[in-house]
Write a protein that holds these residues in place. Sequence first.
Motif, PDB file in Angstrom:
ATOM      1  N   VAL A 102      41.891  39.203  37.041  1.00 40.70           N
ATOM      2  CA  VAL A 102      42.487  38.173  37.900  1.00 40.70           C
ATOM      3  C   VAL A 102      43.903  38.586  38.319  1.00 40.70           C
ATOM      4  O   VAL A 102      44.288  38.447  39.485  1.00 40.70           O
ATOM      5  N   ILE A 103      44.693  39.105  37.381  1.00 37.06           N
ATOM      6  CA  ILE A 103      46.054  39.552  37.693  1.00 37.06           C
ATOM      7  C   ILE A 103      46.018  40.654  38.747  1.00 37.06           C
ATOM      8  O   ILE A 103      46.799  40.654  39.705  1.00 37.06           O
ATOM      9  N   ALA A 104      45.098  41.609  38.571  1.00 37.39           N
ATOM     10  CA  ALA A 104      44.979  42.701  39.545  1.00 37.39           C
ATOM     11  C   ALA A 104      44.614  42.158  40.921  1.00 37.39           C
ATOM     12  O   ALA A 104      45.159  42.604  41.951  1.00 37.39           O
ATOM     13  N   ALA A 105      43.700  41.179  40.956  1.00 41.14           N
ATOM     14  CA  ALA A 105      43.261  40.627  42.239  1.00 41.14           C
ATOM     15  C   ALA A 105      44.396  39.911  42.951  1.00 41.14           C
ATOM     16  O   ALA A 105      44.652  40.137  44.144  1.00 41.14           O
ATOM     17  N   TYR A 106      45.132  39.031  42.235  1.00 42.60           N
ATOM     18  CA  TYR A 106      46.186  38.295  42.943  1.00 42.60           C
ATOM     19  C   TYR A 106      47.386  39.190  43.240  1.00 42.60           C
ATOM     20  O   TYR A 106      48.131  38.936  44.193  1.00 42.60           O
ATOM     21  N   THR A 107      47.584  40.261  42.463  1.00 40.31           N
ATOM     22  CA  THR A 107      48.660  41.197  42.776  1.00 40.31           C
ATOM     23  C   THR A 107      48.397  41.884  44.109  1.00 40.31           C
ATOM     24  O   THR A 107      49.299  42.001  44.959  1.00 40.31           O
ATOM     25  N   MET A 108      47.158  42.342  44.319  1.00 36.49           N
ATOM     26  CA  MET A 108      46.837  43.003  45.585  1.00 36.49           C
ATOM     27  C   MET A 108      46.847  42.016  46.748  1.00 36.49           C
ATOM     28  O   MET A 108      47.318  42.342  47.843  1.00 36.49           O
TER      29      MET A 108
END
Length: 226
Positions: A102-108
């Motif tokens: 989830v962190i990776a998704a919202y970071t991108m």
Amino acid sequence: MAGGVGLLPVLYYRLLAAAYHHGDMSQAYPLMRGAAPLLVALASAPLLGERLHWRQDLAIALICGGVLTLTILRGASAGADSAANRAARRRATLYALLNAAVIAAYTMLDGVGVRRAGAPAGYAMWLFVLTAALLLASSGRRAELPAYARAHARLLLLGGAGTLAAYGLALWAMTQAPVAAVAALRETAILFAAAIAALLLRERLAPGRLLAIGLIACGAIVMRLG
């Protein structure tokens, strides 16, 4: 995109609470924060078209390796736990890994969104407002919020200002550098946490933790040189 940007932080908080419910913060937090930049680095080339220099790849590996070392050390120190505790740690690990995705998704998504918006401060403010509205809408304890806010007003203001400033700076950095590099460098905050623990709280840093801190520091140096 706006809906996804607002919903993903809400999902992050839910998974964070679930991970902390089943395991220790010292286990779950380094795992989710160390795995997320690796996922961003792997996905940013095909999804965002960002190609990193090999020095930046090395820096990301060092930083994430240092953060993940903290989780490995925590797991090794808990080797004699009961079966129930081991099961709880496995659940915490699962929630932490899901949260890393989830962190990776919202970071991108944030990297794309802030570049299109062209205004990091405005983007951050609207993101916080949208996230707060969604959190309130999904909470079953809204009636308790006014009393809690009055009792902890100073803490809420300081924490909110610090969070907004930190996130705004990260968003601005994404307009100047590759998202994967920013995602990894953000995790060097653990260095400051370690310094506070050692200098202000007088906590002893074991050799394993010093190794992890050294890897993170080397990663930050290599990233700067890259």
